[in-house]
Each structure stands twice: as C-alpha cells, then as structure tokens.
Design a protein around this motif. Structure first.
Motif, short mmCIF file in Angstrom:
data_model
loop_
_atom_site.label_atom_id
_atom_site.label_comp_id
_atom_site.label_asym_id
_atom_site.label_seq_id
_atom_site.Cartn_x
_atom_site.Cartn_y
_atom_site.Cartn_z
N GLU A 62 11.02 9.77 9.30
CA GLU A 62 9.68 9.82 8.72
C GLU A 62 8.99 8.46 8.83
N GLU A 63 9.73 7.39 8.56
CA GLU A 63 9.14 6.04 8.64
C GLU A 63 8.72 5.72 10.07
N GLU A 64 9.52 6.12 11.05
CA GLU A 64 9.15 5.91 12.45
C GLU A 64 7.88 6.68 12.79
N ALA A 65 7.77 7.91 12.30
CA ALA A 65 6.57 8.71 12.55
C ALA A 65 5.35 8.08 11.89
N VAL A 66 5.52 7.60 10.67
CA VAL A 66 4.42 6.94 9.96
C VAL A 66 3.98 5.72 10.76
N ASP A 67 4.92 4.91 11.20
CA ASP A 67 4.57 3.71 11.98
C ASP A 67 3.82 4.06 13.26
N ARG A 68 4.27 5.12 13.96
CA ARG A 68 3.58 5.53 15.19
C ARG A 68 2.15 5.95 14.91
N ILE A 69 1.94 6.71 13.84
CA ILE A 69 0.60 7.19 13.50
C ILE A 69 -0.29 6.04 13.03
N VAL A 70 0.25 5.17 12.18
CA VAL A 70 -0.52 4.02 11.69
C VAL A 70 -0.90 3.12 12.87
N LYS A 71 0.02 2.93 13.81
CA LYS A 71 -0.28 2.11 14.98
C LYS A 71 -1.35 2.77 15.84
N ALA A 72 -1.30 4.08 15.99
CA ALA A 72 -2.33 4.79 16.75
C ALA A 72 -3.69 4.66 16.07
N ASN A 73 -3.70 4.68 14.75
CA ASN A 73 -4.96 4.58 13.99
C ASN A 73 -5.54 3.18 13.99
N ASN A 74 -4.68 2.16 13.98
CA ASN A 74 -5.14 0.79 13.71
C ASN A 74 -4.81 -0.23 14.78
N GLY A 75 -4.04 0.14 15.77
CA GLY A 75 -3.66 -0.81 16.80
C GLY A 75 -2.38 -1.57 16.47
N LEU A 76 -1.93 -1.48 15.23
CA LEU A 76 -0.65 -2.07 14.83
C LEU A 76 -0.18 -1.38 13.55
N ALA A 77 1.12 -1.47 13.32
CA ALA A 77 1.73 -0.93 12.11
C ALA A 77 2.47 -2.08 11.43
N TRP A 78 3.12 -1.80 10.31
CA TRP A 78 3.79 -2.85 9.54
C TRP A 78 4.75 -3.69 10.37
#
Length: 97
Positions: free
Chosen positions: A68-84
C-alpha cells in the motif's frame, strides 16, 4: 501586473506568487518549480496532505502495508513530481552539500 516577455528575456517568478502564463505565439517555454527556504514547509505539507488523501482512497485495497505504501508513493509522485522518499533524499542532499 502584466509582463510581456520578448525574445531572449527571462522572467523569474518568486516562490508563493500566483501567476498565469499565456504564450501568444509558438515558442519554447521552460518552467521549473523551485524548492527553497521560503516554500520547503509548503512542499512537505502538500506531500503529507496528498499522501493522506491517497491512503484514504486506497483504504482496504491492500492486505500488505508495504505494498500500500509503495502504491501511495507512486500515486503521490505522479501527482506532484516527487513523493516522500524523493523529498527526503532531496533534503539529505541539501544537508550534506
């Protein structure tokens, strides 16, 4: 304020200044979003809020927390250009010079 940029000129828009760009002719427009001391907390807040929103949308879709955390990171990165992970790596690079 309205600015008309001519060939060969550069326009710098400071952090936090809302703006809109209209290209009136065919041109090459290069834009870059900056991270600096003036907006680094806003970037962290944005990533945090988006990660929470995505976690809420994915709630119950994963049995494995790491997946789930990997999926969240992928989506956040797609939305913002970077994730945590990217943001933290960026901060480490700044800290370490």
């Amino acid at each position: 304020m309205e600015v008309r940029q001519r060939a060969g000129e550069l326009v710098f828009v400071p952090s936090g200044l809302w703006h809109s760009v209209l290209n009136e002719e065919d041109c090459l427009s290069i834009n870059h979003n900056w991270a600096n001391a003036a907006n680094i907390a806003k970037i962290a807040d944005l990533l945090h809020a988006d990660a929470r929103r995505v976690h809420g949308l994915l709630k119950g879709d994963f049995d494995d927390a790491a997946e789930e955390e990997e999926a969240v990171d992928r989506i956040v990165k797609a939305n913002n250009g970077l994730a945590w992970p990217d943001f933290l790596a960026f901060l480490r690079r700044v800290r370490d010079g």
